[in-house]
Design a protein around this motif. Sequence first.
Motif, PDB file in Angstrom:
ATOM      1  N   ALA A  54       0.877  -1.164   0.000  1.00  0.00           N
ATOM      2  CA  ALA A  54       0.000   0.000   0.000  1.00  0.00           C
ATOM      3  C   ALA A  54       0.919   1.220   0.000  1.00  0.00           C
ATOM      4  N   VAL A  55       0.843   2.013  -1.061  1.00  0.00           N
ATOM      5  CA  VAL A  55       1.746   3.147  -1.236  1.00  0.00           C
ATOM      6  C   VAL A  55       0.959   4.439  -1.026  1.00  0.00           C
ATOM      7  N   PHE A  56       1.397   5.239  -0.061  1.00  0.00           N
ATOM      8  CA  PHE A  56       0.721   6.493   0.284  1.00  0.00           C
ATOM      9  C   PHE A  56       1.524   7.682  -0.219  1.00  0.00           C
ATOM     10  N   GLY A  57       0.801   8.721  -0.610  1.00  0.00           N
ATOM     11  CA  GLY A  57       1.446   9.943  -1.055  1.00  0.00           C
ATOM     12  C   GLY A  57       0.626  10.620  -2.133  1.00  0.00           C
ATOM     13  N   PRO A  58       1.016  11.832  -2.531  1.00  0.00           N
ATOM     14  CA  PRO A  58       0.283  12.546  -3.586  1.00  0.00           C
ATOM     15  C   PRO A  58       0.279  11.747  -4.888  1.00  0.00           C
ATOM     16  N   ARG A  59      -0.875  11.719  -5.541  1.00  0.00           N
ATOM     17  CA  ARG A  59      -1.003  10.971  -6.789  1.00  0.00           C
ATOM     18  C   ARG A  59      -1.037  11.900  -7.993  1.00  0.00           C
ATOM     19  N   THR A  60      -0.561  11.356  -9.116  1.00  0.00           N
ATOM     20  CA  THR A  60      -0.647  12.081 -10.376  1.00  0.00           C
ATOM     21  C   THR A  60      -2.051  11.905 -10.949  1.00  0.00           C
ATOM     22  N   THR A  61      -2.326  12.584 -12.042  1.00  0.00           N
ATOM     23  CA  THR A  61      -3.636  12.446 -12.687  1.00  0.00           C
ATOM     24  C   THR A  61      -3.857  11.016 -13.183  1.00  0.00           C
ATOM     25  N   ALA A  62      -2.769  10.296 -13.434  1.00  0.00           N
ATOM     26  CA  ALA A  62      -2.875   8.905 -13.880  1.00  0.00           C
ATOM     27  C   ALA A  62      -3.050   7.941 -12.706  1.00  0.00           C
ATOM     28  N   GLY A  63      -2.971   8.461 -11.477  1.00  0.00           N
ATOM     29  CA  GLY A  63      -3.172   7.622 -10.298  1.00  0.00           C
ATOM     30  C   GLY A  63      -1.909   7.073  -9.689  1.00  0.00           C
ATOM     31  N   ALA A  64      -0.743   7.381 -10.259  1.00  0.00           N
ATOM     32  CA  ALA A  64       0.521   6.881  -9.714  1.00  0.00           C
ATOM     33  C   ALA A  64       0.954   7.710  -8.512  1.00  0.00           C
ATOM     34  N   VAL A  65       1.860   7.124  -7.717  1.00  0.00           N
ATOM     35  CA  VAL A  65       2.427   7.823  -6.558  1.00  0.00           C
ATOM     36  C   VAL A  65       3.941   7.901  -6.770  1.00  0.00           C
ATOM     37  N   PRO A  66       4.413   8.925  -7.459  1.00  0.00           N
ATOM     38  CA  PRO A  66       5.849   9.004  -7.778  1.00  0.00           C
ATOM     39  C   PRO A  66       6.729   9.273  -6.562  1.00  0.00           C
ATOM     40  N   HIS A  67       6.185   9.955  -5.560  1.00  0.00           N
ATOM     41  CA  HIS A  67       6.980  10.295  -4.377  1.00  0.00           C
ATOM     42  C   HIS A  67       6.237   9.835  -3.113  1.00  0.00           C
ATOM     43  N   PRO A  68       6.327   8.539  -2.801  1.00  0.00           N
ATOM     44  CA  PRO A  68       5.580   8.023  -1.650  1.00  0.00           C
ATOM     45  C   PRO A  68       6.071   8.601  -0.330  1.00  0.00           C
ATOM     46  N   THR A  69       5.137   8.725   0.590  1.00  0.00           N
ATOM     47  CA  THR A  69       5.473   9.185   1.937  1.00  0.00           C
ATOM     48  C   THR A  69       5.420   8.048   2.954  1.00  0.00           C
ATOM     49  N   ARG A  70       4.728   6.982   2.574  1.00  0.00           N
ATOM     50  CA  ARG A  70       4.614   5.825   3.462  1.00  0.00           C
ATOM     51  C   ARG A  70       4.314   4.591   2.616  1.00  0.00           C
ATOM     52  N   VAL A  71       4.910   3.452   3.002  1.00  0.00           N
ATOM     53  CA  VAL A  71       4.697   2.211   2.257  1.00  0.00           C
ATOM     54  C   VAL A  71       4.486   1.068   3.263  1.00  0.00           C
ATOM     55  N   VAL A  72       3.433   0.266   3.037  1.00  0.00           N
ATOM     56  CA  VAL A  72       3.100  -0.836   3.949  1.00  0.00           C
ATOM     57  C   VAL A  72       2.979  -2.135   3.155  1.00  0.00           C
ATOM     58  N   SER A  73       3.576  -3.205   3.665  1.00  0.00           N
ATOM     59  CA  SER A  73       3.402  -4.538   3.076  1.00  0.00           C
ATOM     60  C   SER A  73       2.091  -5.120   3.610  1.00  0.00           C
ATOM     61  N   LEU A  74       1.064  -5.147   2.763  1.00  0.00           N
ATOM     62  CA  LEU A  74      -0.299  -5.419   3.226  1.00  0.00           C
ATOM     63  C   LEU A  74      -0.516  -6.831   3.767  1.00  0.00           C
ATOM     64  N   ASN A  75       0.197  -7.805   3.247  1.00  0.00           N
ATOM     65  CA  ASN A  75      -0.066  -9.192   3.631  1.00  0.00           C
ATOM     66  C   ASN A  75       0.947  -9.762   4.621  1.00  0.00           C
ATOM     67  N   GLU A  76       1.809  -8.893   5.145  1.00  0.00           N
ATOM     68  CA  GLU A  76       2.769  -9.313   6.159  1.00  0.00           C
ATOM     69  C   GLU A  76       2.466  -8.545   7.441  1.00  0.00           C
ATOM     70  N   GLU A  77       2.123  -9.274   8.483  1.00  0.00           N
ATOM     71  CA  GLU A  77       1.585  -8.644   9.688  1.00  0.00           C
ATOM     72  C   GLU A  77       2.643  -8.457  10.771  1.00  0.00           C
ATOM     73  N   GLU A  78       2.601  -7.302  11.383  1.00  0.00           N
ATOM     74  CA  GLU A  78       3.484  -7.017  12.515  1.00  0.00           C
ATOM     75  C   GLU A  78       3.159  -7.975  13.661  1.00  0.00           C
ATOM     76  N   GLY A  79       4.183  -8.552  14.233  1.00  0.00           N
ATOM     77  CA  GLY A  79       3.983  -9.531  15.304  1.00  0.00           C
ATOM     78  C   GLY A  79       3.922 -10.961  14.800  1.00  0.00           C
ATOM     79  N   VAL A  80       3.753 -11.112  13.499  1.00  0.00           N
ATOM     80  CA  VAL A  80       3.731 -12.444  12.884  1.00  0.00           C
ATOM     81  C   VAL A  80       4.964 -12.633  12.002  1.00  0.00           C
ATOM     82  N   VAL A  81       5.317 -11.586  11.265  1.00  0.00           N
ATOM     83  CA  VAL A  81       6.491 -11.587  10.394  1.00  0.00           C
ATOM     84  C   VAL A  81       7.535 -10.654  10.992  1.00  0.00           C
ATOM     85  N   LYS A  82       8.798 -11.062  10.930  1.00  0.00           N
ATOM     86  CA  LYS A  82       9.859 -10.249  11.536  1.00  0.00           C
ATOM     87  C   LYS A  82      10.201  -9.024  10.699  1.00  0.00           C
TER      88      LYS A  82
END
Length: 305
Positions: free
Chosen positions: A161-189
């Motif tokens: 999941a990539v957070f940050g301002p999006r372009t008109t095409a929907g891309a996020v060229p300069h992300p401010t935050r990135v999360v691995s959606l299927n790897e959970e804290e406390g389960v994966v190191k």
Amino acid sequence: MRYPSWIRQHLAALRALLVLTVLLGVVYPLAVFAVGRIPGLKDHADGSYVTLHGTRVGSAIIGQSFTAENGDPLTRYFQSRPSNAGDGYDPTATAASNLGPEDVVDTLPDPRLVTTGKADENARQSLLTQVCARSKAVGELEGVNGARPFCTPGGVGAVLAVFGPRTTAGAVPHPTRVVSLNEEEGVVKAPFLATYNGVPVELARFGEDYAAGLTVPIRGDAPARPAVPADAVTASGSGLDPHISPAYAALQVRRVAKARGITSAQVEALVKDETDGRDLGFMGEARVNVLKLNIALDRRFPVRG
């Protein structure tokens, strides 16, 4: 004597009911039963049961698992295609998962339940994670690389999941935050990817909403043609498919031969004998009936001790 019209209508309806009852309730069922007794059709009508040493061991048209009581695959047998029918190959619950290629984000389990060994009924694996987990497990069982595109080494979907301002095409060229959606804290190191576009990747936290982020699957460096075939990691539409592809059968030859103390060439010859070609020479694909193949194994190369 001429009856009133309403009586004539009821008599006509009664006659039609009696005629249709005889035709559809007696004649037709008996005719179908008689056709089912014709030599060549009788076995199909009875359910295509397969016997071994006089004992019915399954049906040639319904898949089944070849696992131990704890669910681990029995190494001396070829393994079937995965099934989503009930608890697996249940003809009373025949169904597919109905999940599509865009189903890539898991519903994560409560880590407090995971640490105590309990299952979270609200958790759900995406189709991508199901495929990744199966491919990893098959790779480990068969001693090959179970890596697939868009899968993490841990066997879940490699999705950010990539957070940050999006372009008109929907891309996020300069992300401010990135999360691995299927790897959970406390389960994966640690996440499968340390950074994305220079931003450290975080593990997902249970209960946190990441819908505002752009969902980005990461292909990774897995080969374009994985060692584990597609039918080893995807369930059939019915969930009852009794066949596997020749490629999946070939992948299992070495393991089965080792478990039975015979050569791979002996097992390969048996697989070839039990491989059915395309129907009428052009419909469908070549396939191997797993139950019949395993029965042939037990007859030709029984496990000693």
